[in-house]
Design a protein around this motif. Sequence first.
Motif, PDB file in Angstrom:
ATOM      1  N   LYS A  28      -6.072  -1.867  -8.147  1.00  0.00           N
ATOM      2  CA  LYS A  28      -6.181  -3.173  -7.480  1.00  0.00           C
ATOM      3  C   LYS A  28      -5.249  -4.187  -8.141  1.00  0.00           C
ATOM      4  CE  LYS A  28     -10.324  -4.455  -6.088  1.00  0.00           C
ATOM      5  NZ  LYS A  28     -11.664  -5.073  -6.001  1.00  0.00           N
ATOM      6  N   ASP A  29      -5.154  -4.156  -9.466  1.00  0.00           N
ATOM      7  CA  ASP A  29      -4.250  -5.053 -10.187  1.00  0.00           C
ATOM      8  C   ASP A  29      -2.797  -4.787  -9.801  1.00  0.00           C
ATOM      9  OD1 ASP A  29      -3.649  -7.060 -12.213  1.00  0.00           O
ATOM     10  OD2 ASP A  29      -2.868  -5.373 -13.392  1.00  0.00           O
ATOM     11  N   LEU A  30      -2.408  -3.521  -9.733  1.00  0.00           N
ATOM     12  CA  LEU A  30      -1.040  -3.174  -9.318  1.00  0.00           C
ATOM     13  C   LEU A  30      -0.763  -3.627  -7.888  1.00  0.00           C
ATOM     14  CD1 LEU A  30      -0.778   0.425 -10.803  1.00  0.00           C
ATOM     15  CD2 LEU A  30       0.447  -1.601 -11.580  1.00  0.00           C
ATOM     16  N   PHE A  31      -1.750  -3.485  -7.024  1.00  0.00           N
ATOM     17  CA  PHE A  31      -1.620  -3.905  -5.626  1.00  0.00           C
ATOM     18  C   PHE A  31      -1.399  -5.416  -5.527  1.00  0.00           C
ATOM     19  CE2 PHE A  31      -3.904  -5.403  -1.777  1.00  0.00           C
ATOM     20  CZ  PHE A  31      -3.034  -4.906  -0.825  1.00  0.00           C
ATOM     21  N   PHE A  32      -2.205  -6.183  -6.251  1.00  0.00           N
ATOM     22  CA  PHE A  32      -2.075  -7.640  -6.178  1.00  0.00           C
ATOM     23  C   PHE A  32      -0.810  -8.148  -6.861  1.00  0.00           C
ATOM     24  CE2 PHE A  32      -6.515  -7.559  -4.882  1.00  0.00           C
ATOM     25  CZ  PHE A  32      -6.444  -8.446  -3.826  1.00  0.00           C
ATOM     26  N   ARG A  33      -0.279  -7.419  -7.807  1.00  0.00           N
ATOM     27  CA  ARG A  33       1.029  -7.780  -8.373  1.00  0.00           C
ATOM     28  C   ARG A  33       2.117  -7.644  -7.315  1.00  0.00           C
ATOM     29  NH1 ARG A  33       1.519  -5.614 -14.549  1.00  0.00           N
ATOM     30  NH2 ARG A  33      -0.434  -6.521 -15.270  1.00  0.00           N
TER      31      ARG A  33
ATOM     32  N   LEU B 255       0.831  -1.209   0.000  1.00  0.00           N
ATOM     33  CA  LEU B 255       0.000   0.000   0.000  1.00  0.00           C
ATOM     34  C   LEU B 255       0.865   1.258   0.000  1.00  0.00           C
ATOM     35  CD1 LEU B 255      -2.847  -0.921   2.490  1.00  0.00           C
ATOM     36  CD2 LEU B 255      -3.087  -0.448   0.058  1.00  0.00           C
ATOM     37  N   ASN B 256       1.909   1.249   0.799  1.00  0.00           N
ATOM     38  CA  ASN B 256       2.799   2.399   0.887  1.00  0.00           C
ATOM     39  C   ASN B 256       3.505   2.653  -0.450  1.00  0.00           C
ATOM     40  OD1 ASN B 256       4.140   4.540   2.051  1.00  0.00           O
ATOM     41  ND2 ASN B 256       5.757   3.261   2.890  1.00  0.00           N
ATOM     42  N   GLU B 257       3.999   1.599  -1.071  1.00  0.00           N
ATOM     43  CA  GLU B 257       4.659   1.736  -2.373  1.00  0.00           C
ATOM     44  C   GLU B 257       3.681   2.201  -3.440  1.00  0.00           C
ATOM     45  OE1 GLU B 257       6.415  -1.998  -3.255  1.00  0.00           O
ATOM     46  OE2 GLU B 257       7.921  -1.839  -1.677  1.00  0.00           O
ATOM     47  N   LEU B 258       2.465   1.720  -3.363  1.00  0.00           N
ATOM     48  CA  LEU B 258       1.445   2.112  -4.325  1.00  0.00           C
ATOM     49  C   LEU B 258       1.114   3.591  -4.209  1.00  0.00           C
ATOM     50  CD1 LEU B 258      -0.120   0.517  -6.446  1.00  0.00           C
ATOM     51  CD2 LEU B 258      -1.950   0.269  -4.797  1.00  0.00           C
TER      52      LEU B 258
END
Length: 125
Positions: free
Chosen positions: A62-67, A44-47
């Motif tokens: 959400k896709d970037l998070f799950f990657r 979450l922090n990196e996102l």
Amino acid sequence: MKRTQGGMTLIGFVLVLAVVGVFIYMGMKLIPMYSEYYAVKQALNELSKEPGISQQDPGKIKDLFFRRLYISYADNVKPENVKFARKDAGYTMSVDYEVRRPLIANIDVVGHFMAEQQLRRDGID
């Protein structure tokens, strides 16, 4: 003068060893749950630091998070655990999930984890 020996008996040693073993076993069940939670917080922090993240579609975010979670081997967070709320110039992304691990016989360890992150246009919390 008569000397008496001091120390632990075999039964006392076995009891101490059993108690220490139970705590080590519990740690083996709890530590992966918390390391996964810290992986979620880190993702979450990196996102939030990603440039232009607030202009992205929630599905893309959400896709970037799950990657990022896939890299950390975080298996307990499911897409239905991730929620978005529009706030100011971005989103508030929250991840609310529960992990249940069997401990001993019919006793389970349950961990409920909640992480939240602001995703703003400027990339600052």
